[in-house]
Design a protein around this motif. Sequence first.
Motif, PDB file in Angstrom:
ATOM      1  N   LYS A 113      -7.283   7.414  -1.785  1.00 32.61           N
ATOM      2  CA  LYS A 113      -6.988   7.894  -0.431  1.00 32.61           C
ATOM      3  C   LYS A 113      -7.142   9.404  -0.321  1.00 32.61           C
ATOM      4  CE  LYS A 113      -2.788   8.441   1.176  1.00 32.61           C
ATOM      5  NZ  LYS A 113      -1.423   8.204   1.689  1.00 32.61           N
ATOM      6  N   ASP A 121       0.107   4.161   4.997  1.00 26.09           N
ATOM      7  CA  ASP A 121      -0.660   3.183   4.229  1.00 26.09           C
ATOM      8  C   ASP A 121      -0.466   1.749   4.709  1.00 26.09           C
ATOM      9  OD1 ASP A 121      -1.482   5.308   2.720  1.00 26.09           O
ATOM     10  OD2 ASP A 121      -0.145   4.897   1.029  1.00 26.09           O
ATOM     11  N   GLN A 122       0.749   1.408   5.103  1.00 22.44           N
ATOM     12  CA  GLN A 122       1.037   0.006   5.418  1.00 22.44           C
ATOM     13  C   GLN A 122       0.305  -0.501   6.655  1.00 22.44           C
ATOM     14  OE1 GLN A 122       3.294   2.509   5.545  1.00 22.44           O
ATOM     15  NE2 GLN A 122       4.846   2.182   7.141  1.00 22.44           N
ATOM     16  N   SER A 145      -5.852  -5.977   2.430  1.00 25.99           N
ATOM     17  CA  SER A 145      -4.599  -5.482   1.861  1.00 25.99           C
ATOM     18  C   SER A 145      -4.381  -4.031   2.243  1.00 25.99           C
ATOM     19  CB  SER A 145      -4.590  -5.602   0.334  1.00 25.99           C
ATOM     20  OG  SER A 145      -4.807  -6.923  -0.088  1.00 25.99           O
ATOM     21  N   ALA A 146      -3.125  -3.641   2.323  1.00 25.88           N
ATOM     22  CA  ALA A 146      -2.786  -2.248   2.562  1.00 25.88           C
ATOM     23  C   ALA A 146      -3.024  -1.451   1.280  1.00 25.88           C
ATOM     24  CB  ALA A 146      -1.327  -2.129   2.998  1.00 25.88           C
ATOM     25  N   TYR A 147      -3.170  -0.155   1.431  1.00 25.74           N
ATOM     26  CA  TYR A 147      -3.398   0.709   0.276  1.00 25.74           C
ATOM     27  C   TYR A 147      -2.095   0.848  -0.514  1.00 25.74           C
ATOM     28  CZ  TYR A 147      -4.995   4.657  -2.514  1.00 25.74           C
ATOM     29  OH  TYR A 147      -5.348   5.478  -3.560  1.00 25.74           O
ATOM     30  N   VAL A 148      -2.145   0.445  -1.782  1.00 22.28           N
ATOM     31  CA  VAL A 148      -0.982   0.551  -2.674  1.00 22.28           C
ATOM     32  C   VAL A 148      -1.396   1.368  -3.894  1.00 22.28           C
ATOM     33  CG1 VAL A 148       0.731  -0.670  -4.055  1.00 22.28           C
ATOM     34  CG2 VAL A 148      -0.107  -1.686  -1.910  1.00 22.28           C
ATOM     35  N   SER A 150      -1.617   3.102  -7.491  1.00 23.29           N
ATOM     36  CA  SER A 150      -1.164   2.701  -8.821  1.00 23.29           C
ATOM     37  C   SER A 150      -0.146   3.697  -9.359  1.00 23.29           C
ATOM     38  CB  SER A 150      -2.354   2.629  -9.783  1.00 23.29           C
ATOM     39  OG  SER A 150      -2.953   3.915  -9.921  1.00 23.29           O
ATOM     40  N   THR A 151       0.679   3.238 -10.285  1.00 20.84           N
ATOM     41  CA  THR A 151       1.706   4.096 -10.884  1.00 20.84           C
ATOM     42  C   THR A 151       1.387   4.439 -12.334  1.00 20.84           C
ATOM     43  OG1 THR A 151       2.996   2.131 -11.494  1.00 20.84           O
ATOM     44  CG2 THR A 151       3.507   3.176  -9.376  1.00 20.84           C
ATOM     45  N   MET A 163      -6.280   2.714  -6.245  1.00 16.20           N
ATOM     46  CA  MET A 163      -6.000   1.284  -6.099  1.00 16.20           C
ATOM     47  C   MET A 163      -7.215   0.473  -6.517  1.00 16.20           C
ATOM     48  SD  MET A 163      -4.743  -0.962  -2.791  1.00 16.20           S
ATOM     49  CE  MET A 163      -6.314  -0.872  -1.921  1.00 16.20           C
TER      50      MET A 163
END
Length: 215
Positions: A113, A121-122, A145-148, A150-151, A163
Amino acid sequence: MDNNKNRKDDDNNTSKQVLLSVLGVAILIVAVVGISFAAFSYSKKGTVENTITTGTISMAYNEDSNGINIEDAVPMTDAEGKVLNAPGTYFDFSVTATITGKTTINYEVVASKDATSTIPDQYIKLYLESSNTNGSGYTQVFAPSAYVPSTAVSSMDAPIGTMQMATGSFVSSSTTTTTQTKYYRLRMWVDTTYPVSGNADTYKVYVNVYGKGTN
């Protein structure tokens, strides 16, 4: 005199052992480097080619940049977003491997992003399809899908905050040179749950590819 001679011999032997040890370590390092995976990443405009042990891999875009942008878009359903086909509503790109010899190149396609995005994002939907044919025959590889973000860093070294949307492999069992290409089409839209405010809100993602080759 004999004692001095013996000491000199011992010193010479010790020096030889140290030298041999150093050479042994150097050879070990070379050996380790020689069999390690070759990694590649792509996050620039245009086309890039990366040499990977027994072959090369490149990524090509059909657009001027490696991203897709939403500006003042009208919210829509997933059914509507998945079939967007007007210019600027989808983003085509391809990943190509030219392999000489028997090897496998694994890769992942990730979204990143842009920091200037203002839509939460949602409310954004990303949808990715792939095909073995350029421009047709696309099938879903990443559902809307929404942008999630990574951790953790991925196994392919994609950084934190990206993502993953798809993974792939190029496999060659031939001793001759082969070229393989995978085509992708990315769509992005604003979900119907987005509270339209009248502001000039935007959302932009970049497409990057990370991967590793194996011998």
